[in-house]
Design an enzyme around this catalytic site. Structure first.
Site, short mmCIF file in Angstrom:
data_model
loop_
_atom_site.label_atom_id
_atom_site.label_comp_id
_atom_site.label_asym_id
_atom_site.label_seq_id
_atom_site.Cartn_x
_atom_site.Cartn_y
_atom_site.Cartn_z
N CYS A 96 0.91 -1.36 0.05
CA CYS A 96 0.31 -0.08 -0.10
C CYS A 96 0.85 1.29 0.01
CB CYS A 96 -0.96 -0.12 1.13
SG CYS A 96 -2.16 1.28 1.29
N CYS A 193 -5.50 -2.45 8.19
CA CYS A 193 -6.62 -1.65 8.22
C CYS A 193 -7.98 -2.36 7.88
CB CYS A 193 -6.59 -0.22 7.12
SG CYS A 193 -6.57 -0.62 5.72
#
Length: 370
Positions: A96, A193
């Site tokens: 990410c 997340c």
């Protein structure tokens, strides 16, 4: 080329770190624009968006949102699922940061005519002989250098890192002293997340809802098109000889090096040594049997080849906040990085990331193949 002025695009998550980063940049004289990425909204919560907007309003800065949910799903979540389904142990935060978050910041900044980009990461940046490097944060407990090994000079030269010189305790005090009490007491985010607690529960949910992931990762490249049943069937725990030990719940729910949560009771300590998706088998062995003295990396990035390759004093880390080991790194004829460890490491798993350091500088890293 854009002028290197005092304008900066800051990634704002609504949390303590990026909020304090905004305050510190403003106090340093920068014109700050905040952008909040919509990557994944756990339980459909958008509270983080409101927190970021509210903070920007109080600070008097421009704030925008960017919907990246579709690209995040394809490049991060489906990659994450794919890796577990082929028996690997992915580290989605490295992907990410290196291939989505920072490149998106750069892209949006370009469109807005802004040179600098920033986040609330706990890392620092230095320039040595015209080359920019990430280096350790002042707060060793919060240091996030491990996740940024894939960034290249076009990103590194634009980065501002206002949190690198302070600790998390100091960051909370900084916010409180300026009247931002809610920012000061926000809880830290934990884990990945999109599955902050247990990845197994997430995998089960995902496979029921999306039993044919179409993996589409820009970098690193992965093979796509696998079709998996929504049901992950139970399989066999075996020893190194292949002899049956017990039944397991399904191979994707185990990782190399795992000891706890196996659901079996033996008269000796055993660890996951290998995962065999094609047989739905999980190999168990002693901790010593998991030791390795070398590994190969794919999809690697090197910040400075002269500093990294062939030297005997390179430090390698294969886990965030875990032990360091000295190694020597070379490039193979088939373009992998070969890492010769000076001391054995246990539980080296395919799919994990490895990051290299020397003299405190992050020199690069890659994805472990074996």
């Amino acid at each position: 080329m854009m002028e290197e002025n005092k304008r900066v695009l800051l990634g704002m998550s609504g949390g303590t770190d990026s909020s304090v980063a905004a305050m510190r940049l403003l106090e340093a004289g920068y014109e700050v624009t905040g952008v909040t990425f919509r990557f994944y909204e756990l339980n459909d919560s958008t509270e983080y968006l409101e927190d970021a907007r509210h903070l920007a309003e109080r600070l008097g800065i421009r704030h925008i949102t960017y919907d990246a949910r579709e690209i995040f799903r394809k490049q991060i979540i489906e990659y994450f699922v794919h890796e577990y389904m082929v028996g690997h142990t992915p580290v989605p935060c490295t992907l990410c940061n290196n291939y989505l978050k920072w490149p998106l910041l750069s892209k949006i900044a370009d469109e807005m005519g802004i040179f600098y980009i920033a986040t609330g990461h706990y890392v620092r940046k230095v320039k040595v002989d015209d080359t920019c490097y990430i280096t350790y944060a002042a707060d060793s407990d919060k240091d996030q250098t491990f996740f940024l090994w894939g960034l290249k000079q076009d990103i590194l030269r634009r980065m501002l890192l206002p949190m690198g010189d302070i600790t998390k305790v100091e960051a909370r005090a900084f916010a409180a002293e300026r009247g931002f009490q809610k920012v000061a007491v926000k809880r830290d985010s934990l884990g990945v997340c999109f599955c902050p607690m247990d990845y197994r529960s997430f995998l089960k949910m995902w496979l029921v809802s999306n039993c044919q992931p179409q993996v589409s990762v820009g970098q690193p490249q992965v093979s796509a098109g696998q079709t998996w049943s929504a049901e992950v069937r139970r399989g066999r725990f075996v020893d190194e000889k292949g002899d049956f030990i017990a039944w397991h719940e399904g191979y994707p729910f185990y990782t190399v090096g795992q000891r706890r949560g196996l659901g079996i009771h033996l008269n000796r300590a055993v660890f996951v040594k290998e995962i065999r998706p094609e047989k739905n088998e999980v190999v168990l062995a002693s901790l010593q049997a998991l030791e390795k003295t070398e590994m190969l990396l794919k999809d690697w990035n090197i910040v400075n080849r002269e500093r990294l390759l062939g030297h005997a004093d390179i430090i390698v880390k294969i886990r965030y906040r875990k032990q360091e080991n000295h190694c020597t790194v070379t490039v193979t004829l088939d373009n992998f990085l070969h890492v010769q460890l000076h001391e054995p490491l246990t539980a080296i798993a395919s799919g994990q990331a490895a990051a290299f350091y020397k003299d405190g500088l992050l020199l690069g890293g890659g994805i472990i193949v074996e």
